[in-house]
Design a protein around this motif. Structure first.
Motif, mmCIF file in Angstrom:
data_model
loop_
_atom_site.group_PDB
_atom_site.id
_atom_site.type_symbol
_atom_site.label_atom_id
_atom_site.label_comp_id
_atom_site.label_asym_id
_atom_site.label_seq_id
_atom_site.Cartn_x
_atom_site.Cartn_y
_atom_site.Cartn_z
ATOM 1 N N VAL A 194 0.796 -1.234 0.000
ATOM 2 C CA VAL A 194 0.000 0.000 0.000
ATOM 3 C C VAL A 194 0.821 1.273 0.000
ATOM 4 O O VAL A 194 0.442 2.270 -0.636
ATOM 5 N N VAL A 240 -7.731 6.992 -3.223
ATOM 6 C CA VAL A 240 -8.171 5.637 -2.860
ATOM 7 C C VAL A 240 -9.285 5.816 -1.827
ATOM 8 O O VAL A 240 -9.041 5.787 -0.621
ATOM 9 N N ARG A 271 -14.152 -0.937 -6.989
ATOM 10 C CA ARG A 271 -12.722 -0.752 -6.741
ATOM 11 C C ARG A 271 -12.315 -1.345 -5.393
ATOM 12 O O ARG A 271 -11.247 -1.959 -5.265
ATOM 13 N N ALA A 272 -13.154 -1.149 -4.385
ATOM 14 C CA ALA A 272 -12.846 -1.678 -3.056
ATOM 15 C C ALA A 272 -12.833 -3.204 -3.061
ATOM 16 O O ALA A 272 -12.002 -3.830 -2.382
ATOM 17 N N GLU A 281 -9.560 -4.193 -4.489
ATOM 18 C CA GLU A 281 -8.465 -3.837 -3.588
ATOM 19 C C GLU A 281 -8.396 -4.766 -2.390
ATOM 20 O O GLU A 281 -7.304 -5.159 -1.945
ATOM 21 N N ARG A 302 -6.675 -7.936 -3.220
ATOM 22 C CA ARG A 302 -5.236 -7.702 -3.346
ATOM 23 C C ARG A 302 -4.577 -7.647 -1.969
ATOM 24 O O ARG A 302 -3.526 -8.249 -1.739
#
Length: 515
Positions: free
Chosen positions: A182, A334, A409-410, A413, A416
């Motif tokens: 991150v 973000v 997107r969350a 993420e 990931r």
């Protein structure tokens, strides 16, 4: 602090005993010690001291009774202990909370199917995770020049610390792995770090969650002018001559009704019930209940790789110090906030399979900032009543195209991050039903001008109704992804200072006049 004698009049009435109501009582006790304060709470006292976190109760049966007693009027609904039940379509509330009976969604809208509340001394702070991150970037309130000093004061009242889990080996491992995934390109304040937590160590050495008991503090409990009366429903704020002048309150034990006169009234119920009481009192500014926003919540879980098992004597109640809570801050680029917790620290257990190493299952949660819309609102009418006989909240709520984009997107993420931390327990993340965050905001929002887009001024005083103040997450005017309690307490500090200043001047003036 829970006498049944209702005062005829006080200087300040506080409706609600959560962290923001407690902050008003604390600041007034410190800055205007001669002030008389009556705090009314609709729910019962479920912990000792009053307002303490129920998870600090060591006995499981006693803890379960305290949670059940917090679940409001009517039937006790089925509780959701993990996302598996939500995935199966069960509409349930977490222990210690209760849902709206109806009115949580309307045709053509997304609604908030699991919007929940608690009714108990301490409010939701008797059940929360204690996370107190500071807002970043657009989460911050741009027109409050003293925001950082207020946040400092909020941290003092809540007892916020970042070293609660410094001895936790797994917490350090989690942060190290998250940081590698991150931190590139982030400034220091938005890099992966320890989550600021409202936690404290008891006299017996045990680390436990903080609640409203910590915010009230010894100075409030020792204040002879302070009274907390539980199981008391405030049904109306009395407005005379255009000013708030007291409340009408019903003793839920006896059914008797009392009118309590007050110099100032502070409504610190929650983001659904504060606008409810104002509406029931005929205080209905244009923005009341509007700009309601929740934080869409995505959850995922991974098992840590390459960690040694811990001894069988690891603690099972309170805060297990082999655990940890880590923070991935929100940024405008973000637009979600990450709360990463070991299994025992999470309010939603994320694994039910074979026995696991305590603390080795990492629950990842991302909270998404919401597009603010005036039509996202909690509304009331005279036809629908809740279990207390008050106008029932009716929620109108719709996700925008950008909201869906942020959620997508969350979801990518969080996978990931889960893979960076360990071995995922599932192939896909789960988006919890709307309302799951319990972080409802905006319904009594603060603003610079009485222009129809806000309910109160920078001191949380309601436009057009002097001496009536609002408190809680509903006052936050920005779209946030981080846990809102610290910000709400900071705003309460500002309002309480305003009241303390006014009352102190009046006390001095009365003293001079009688000299």
């Amino acid at each position: 602090m829970s006498a049944r004698q209702y005062p005829a009049s006080v200087d300040v009435v506080i409706v609600g005993s959560g962290p923001t109501g407690a902050a008003y009582a604390r600041i007034l006790s410190e800055r205007a010690p001669g002030t008389t304060i009556a705090m009314f709470e609709v729910g019962p006292t479920v912990s000792d001291p009053p307002g303490a976190h129920v998870k600090n109760i060591a006995d499981p049966a006693e803890r379960a009774r305290a949670q059940a007693a917090s679940e409001g009027p009517g039937e006790r609904g089925e509780k959701v202990a993990n996302p598996g039940a939500a995935k199966a379509g069960v509409r349930g509330a977490r222990p210690g909370t209760f849902l709206l009976d109806d009115g949580y969604a309307f045709e053509g809208e997304d609604g908030m199917p699991v919007a929940a509340m608690s009714s108990n001394v301490g409010g939701m702070s008797a059940h929360w995770t204690g996370a107190c991150p500071r807002p970043n970037d657009s989460e911050r309130i741009p027109f409050l020049p003293d925001l950082d000093e207020l946040l400092d004061e909020g941290e003092r009242l809540l007892g916020v610390r970042t070293d609660a889990f410094d001895a936790a080996p797994f917490g350090a491992i989690v942060r190290e792995r998250l940081s590698a995934a991150v931190d590139a390109g982030r400034v220091d304040r938005t890099k992966v770090q320890r989550m600021p937590l409202a936690a404290h160590r008891r006299d017996d050495g045990r680390l436990v969650w903080s609640g409203s008991d910590v915010v009230l503090g010894d100075v409030t409990r020792a204040n002879p002018g302070f009274t907390l009366i539980d199981e008391s429903l405030v049904t109306r704020v009395v407005v005379e001559g255009g000013r708030a002048s007291g409340v009408v309150v019903r003793d839920l034990r006896s059914g008797e009704q009392h009118e309590v006169a007050a110099r100032v009234v502070v409504v610190a119920a929650d983001a659904l019930r504060t606008p409810q009481l104002l509406w029931a009192s005929g205080v209905r500014p244009e923005a009341l209940g509007r700009y309601l926003n929740d934080q869409a919540q995505i959850v995922f879980a991974s098992r840590l790789r390459d960690v040694a098992p811990l001894g069988a004597d690891a603690p099972a109640t309170g805060l297990a110090e082999y655990s940890g809570v880590s923070w991935v801050p929100f940024t405008d680029d973000v637009p979600f906030h990450g709360q990463v917790m070991q299994l025992d620290a999470s309010p939603i257990p994320l694994a039910e399979d074979d026995p696991v190493v305590p603390g080795s299952i990492v629950g990842l949660g991302l909270f998404c900032a919401k597009d603010l819309q005036a039509d996202d609102r909690v509304a009331f009418d005279d036809e629908h009543l809740d279990g207390y006989g008050m106008p029932a909240p009716r929620i109108h709520y719709t996700l925008t195209a950008r909201d869906h984009e942020v959620i997508d997107r969350a979801r990518a993420e969080i996978v990931r991050l889960g893979e960076a931390v360990g071995d995922p327990l599932d192939s896909r993340p789960f988006t919890l039903p709307l309302g799951s965050s319990l972080h409802y905001q905006g319904s009594t929002r603060m603003g610079l001008a009485d222009d129809g887009t806000s309910v109160c001024d920078l001191d949380s005083e309601v436009w057009g109704v002097p001496d009536l103040f609002v408190a809680g997450n509903g006052v936050i005017p920005t779209s946030t992804a981080c846990n809102p309690t610290l910000t709400s307490v900071a705003l309460a500090v500002r309002g309480a200072r305003k009241i303390a200043s006014v009352l102190s001047r009046e006390q001095v003036a009365r003293g001079a006049a009688s000299a």
